[in-house]
Design a protein around this motif. Structure first.
Motif, PDB file in Angstrom:
ATOM      1  N   PRO A  56       0.826  -1.222   0.000  1.00 59.37           N
ATOM      2  CA  PRO A  56       0.000   0.000   0.000  1.00 59.37           C
ATOM      3  C   PRO A  56       0.854   1.263   0.000  1.00 59.37           C
ATOM      4  O   PRO A  56       1.872   1.342   0.705  1.00 59.37           O
ATOM      5  CB  PRO A  56      -0.809  -0.130   1.293  1.00 59.37           C
ATOM      6  CG  PRO A  56      -0.862  -1.600   1.566  1.00 59.37           C
ATOM      7  CD  PRO A  56       0.460  -2.140   1.099  1.00 59.37           C
ATOM      8  N   ALA A  57       0.437   2.257  -0.768  1.00 57.59           N
ATOM      9  CA  ALA A  57       1.183   3.514  -0.847  1.00 57.59           C
ATOM     10  C   ALA A  57       1.204   4.255   0.479  1.00 57.59           C
ATOM     11  O   ALA A  57       2.057   5.118   0.704  1.00 57.59           O
ATOM     12  CB  ALA A  57       0.592   4.405  -1.933  1.00 57.59           C
ATOM     13  N   THR A  58       0.256   3.937   1.370  1.00 58.89           N
ATOM     14  CA  THR A  58       0.182   4.599   2.683  1.00 58.89           C
ATOM     15  C   THR A  58       1.060   3.928   3.734  1.00 58.89           C
ATOM     16  O   THR A  58       1.025   4.327   4.908  1.00 58.89           O
ATOM     17  CB  THR A  58      -1.267   4.589   3.192  1.00 58.89           C
ATOM     18  OG1 THR A  58      -1.741   3.226   3.241  1.00 58.89           O
ATOM     19  CG2 THR A  58      -2.165   5.402   2.277  1.00 58.89           C
ATOM     20  N   THR A  59       1.832   2.914   3.326  1.00 55.62           N
ATOM     21  CA  THR A  59       2.648   2.182   4.303  1.00 55.62           C
ATOM     22  C   THR A  59       3.599   3.128   5.029  1.00 55.62           C
ATOM     23  O   THR A  59       4.289   3.943   4.413  1.00 55.62           O
ATOM     24  CB  THR A  59       3.444   1.064   3.605  1.00 55.62           C
ATOM     25  OG1 THR A  59       2.531   0.137   3.023  1.00 55.62           O
ATOM     26  CG2 THR A  59       4.340   0.330   4.601  1.00 55.62           C
ATOM     27  N   GLN A  60       3.612   3.000   6.345  1.00 60.46           N
ATOM     28  CA  GLN A  60       4.532   3.760   7.197  1.00 60.46           C
ATOM     29  C   GLN A  60       5.143   2.796   8.196  1.00 60.46           C
ATOM     30  O   GLN A  60       4.565   1.745   8.507  1.00 60.46           O
ATOM     31  CB  GLN A  60       3.804   4.904   7.899  1.00 60.46           C
ATOM     32  CG  GLN A  60       4.701   5.952   8.525  1.00 60.46           C
ATOM     33  CD  GLN A  60       5.765   6.472   7.580  1.00 60.46           C
ATOM     34  OE1 GLN A  60       6.912   6.024   7.633  1.00 60.46           O
ATOM     35  NE2 GLN A  60       5.386   7.420   6.712  1.00 60.46           N
ATOM     36  N   ALA A  96       5.675  -2.214  10.164  1.00 57.36           N
ATOM     37  CA  ALA A  96       4.757  -1.242   9.569  1.00 57.36           C
ATOM     38  C   ALA A  96       3.758  -0.759  10.614  1.00 57.36           C
ATOM     39  O   ALA A  96       3.276  -1.536  11.442  1.00 57.36           O
ATOM     40  CB  ALA A  96       4.019  -1.868   8.390  1.00 57.36           C
ATOM     41  N   THR A  97       3.448   0.531  10.578  1.00 60.89           N
ATOM     42  CA  THR A  97       2.447   1.123  11.472  1.00 60.89           C
ATOM     43  C   THR A  97       1.205   1.579  10.716  1.00 60.89           C
ATOM     44  O   THR A  97       0.192   1.884  11.333  1.00 60.89           O
ATOM     45  CB  THR A  97       3.043   2.329  12.215  1.00 60.89           C
ATOM     46  OG1 THR A  97       3.487   3.304  11.254  1.00 60.89           O
ATOM     47  CG2 THR A  97       4.223   1.903  13.079  1.00 60.89           C
ATOM     48  N   ALA A  98       1.291   1.645   9.385  1.00 56.07           N
ATOM     49  CA  ALA A  98       0.141   2.007   8.538  1.00 56.07           C
ATOM     50  C   ALA A  98       0.297   1.304   7.207  1.00 56.07           C
ATOM     51  O   ALA A  98       1.406   0.970   6.793  1.00 56.07           O
ATOM     52  CB  ALA A  98       0.073   3.520   8.331  1.00 56.07           C
ATOM     53  N   GLY A 102       1.515  -3.576  11.624  1.00 55.22           N
ATOM     54  CA  GLY A 102       1.942  -4.743  12.375  1.00 55.22           C
ATOM     55  C   GLY A 102       2.835  -5.692  11.621  1.00 55.22           C
ATOM     56  O   GLY A 102       3.416  -6.608  12.210  1.00 55.22           O
ATOM     57  N   ALA A 103       3.002  -5.506  10.321  1.00 55.25           N
ATOM     58  CA  ALA A 103       3.815  -6.411   9.515  1.00 55.25           C
ATOM     59  C   ALA A 103       5.302  -6.123   9.728  1.00 55.25           C
ATOM     60  O   ALA A 103       5.740  -4.973   9.713  1.00 55.25           O
ATOM     61  CB  ALA A 103       3.468  -6.245   8.039  1.00 55.25           C
ATOM     62  N   GLU A 104       6.087  -7.184   9.940  1.00 59.35           N
ATOM     63  CA  GLU A 104       7.530  -7.032  10.088  1.00 59.35           C
ATOM     64  C   GLU A 104       8.170  -6.938   8.706  1.00 59.35           C
ATOM     65  O   GLU A 104       8.057  -7.855   7.890  1.00 59.35           O
ATOM     66  CB  GLU A 104       8.120  -8.220  10.841  1.00 59.35           C
ATOM     67  CG  GLU A 104       9.620  -8.081  11.092  1.00 59.35           C
ATOM     68  CD  GLU A 104      10.231  -9.310  11.732  1.00 59.35           C
ATOM     69  OE1 GLU A 104      10.699  -9.211  12.866  1.00 59.35           O
ATOM     70  OE2 GLU A 104      10.221 -10.379  11.064  1.00 59.35           O
ATOM     71  N   LEU A 105       8.857  -5.823   8.450  1.00 62.68           N
ATOM     72  CA  LEU A 105       9.446  -5.574   7.134  1.00 62.68           C
ATOM     73  C   LEU A 105      10.949  -5.826   7.098  1.00 62.68           C
ATOM     74  O   LEU A 105      11.489  -6.243   6.068  1.00 62.68           O
ATOM     75  CB  LEU A 105       9.159  -4.139   6.699  1.00 62.68           C
ATOM     76  CG  LEU A 105       7.675  -3.747   6.648  1.00 62.68           C
ATOM     77  CD1 LEU A 105       7.518  -2.310   6.192  1.00 62.68           C
ATOM     78  CD2 LEU A 105       6.889  -4.694   5.749  1.00 62.68           C
TER      79      LEU A 105
END
Length: 224
Positions: A56-60, A96-98, A102-105
């Motif tokens: 997602p482009a909103t990933t933070q 990831a926070t957005a 919660g996903a570990e990158l």
């Protein structure tokens, strides 16, 4: 942060009076510090440049905090001016926070923050507050793809080594006339990195990040 400030206030009140009585003859040109250091990342993604994997482009994101031992070596050219370097290795995961909350990158990213600062020490009796500024080089010695990226086909992760800038402030407090003291130190780093995720030989994701950690330290010093 609140606990660190409270601890500093307690120790300052306990050592302030005896410190003023310490003799100046123990003030040699070299000071070594053994510190406990909290590394508190305060960064974010600033751009998503490659997105073959379709995140997602909103990933933070945010990086995990860590507490590590640190050695600092400082040389005094005069009573007021010194240079200092530190040595430590710190490890962080990036989640990831957005977007993919919660996903570990990134997993087990290990960093050597090579840092040199020039410091000015104020004349305040035996207690020595100081400010400083200098340069840093963030050297990533290992990193692994986060668990959430492996189902996307990611096989390798790379964080770029980068130069940056650091500001510093703290205080040295002698506890006897033999050179022993306690130290409190705060640094704010300003440094970026480029994060790349590869699927085989294909660049699947590339992001630009601000890291900008706070680095708070406290411990013992010995000047001779």
């Amino acid at each position: 942060m609140t606990k660190t400030i409270a601890l500093a206030a307690t120790l300052l009140s306990g050592f302030a009076l005896p410190a003023t009585a310490m003799a100046a003859e123990s003030d040699g040109p070299l000071q070594i510090k053994l510190l406990g250091t909290a590394v508190l990342p305060d960064g974010k993604i600033t751009s998503l440049d490659v997105n073959v994997a379709g995140i997602p482009a909103t990933t933070q994101t945010e990086a995990s905090e860590n507490v590590v031992p640190t050695i600092a070596i400082e040389y005094f050219f005069t009573d007021n001016f010194s240079i200092e370097t530190i040595c430590c290795v710190t490890q962080h995961d990036v989640d990831a926070t957005a977007g993919l909350a919660g996903a570990e990158l990134v997993s087990n990213a290990r960093l050597i923050p090579a840092t040199f600062t020039a410091k000015y020490h104020f004349d305040a009796g035996a207690i020595k507050p100081y400010v400083g500024a200098g340069a840093t080089y963030f050297l990533w010695i290992s990193d692994k793809p986060g668990a959430a990226t492996i189902p996307l086909g990611v096989t390798d992760t790379d964080l770029s080594d980068e130069f940056g800038f650091v500001l510093q402030a703290g205080v040295d407090i002698p506890v006897n006339d033999k050179g022993l003291g306690v130290s409190f130190d705060a640094k704010r780093y300003f440094v970026d990195t480029t994060a790349r995720w590869y699927a085989g030989n294909t660049l699947a994701i590339q992001t630009e990040h601000k890291l900008d950690p706070w680095v708070l330290s406290a411990g013992l010093s010995y000047r001779f």
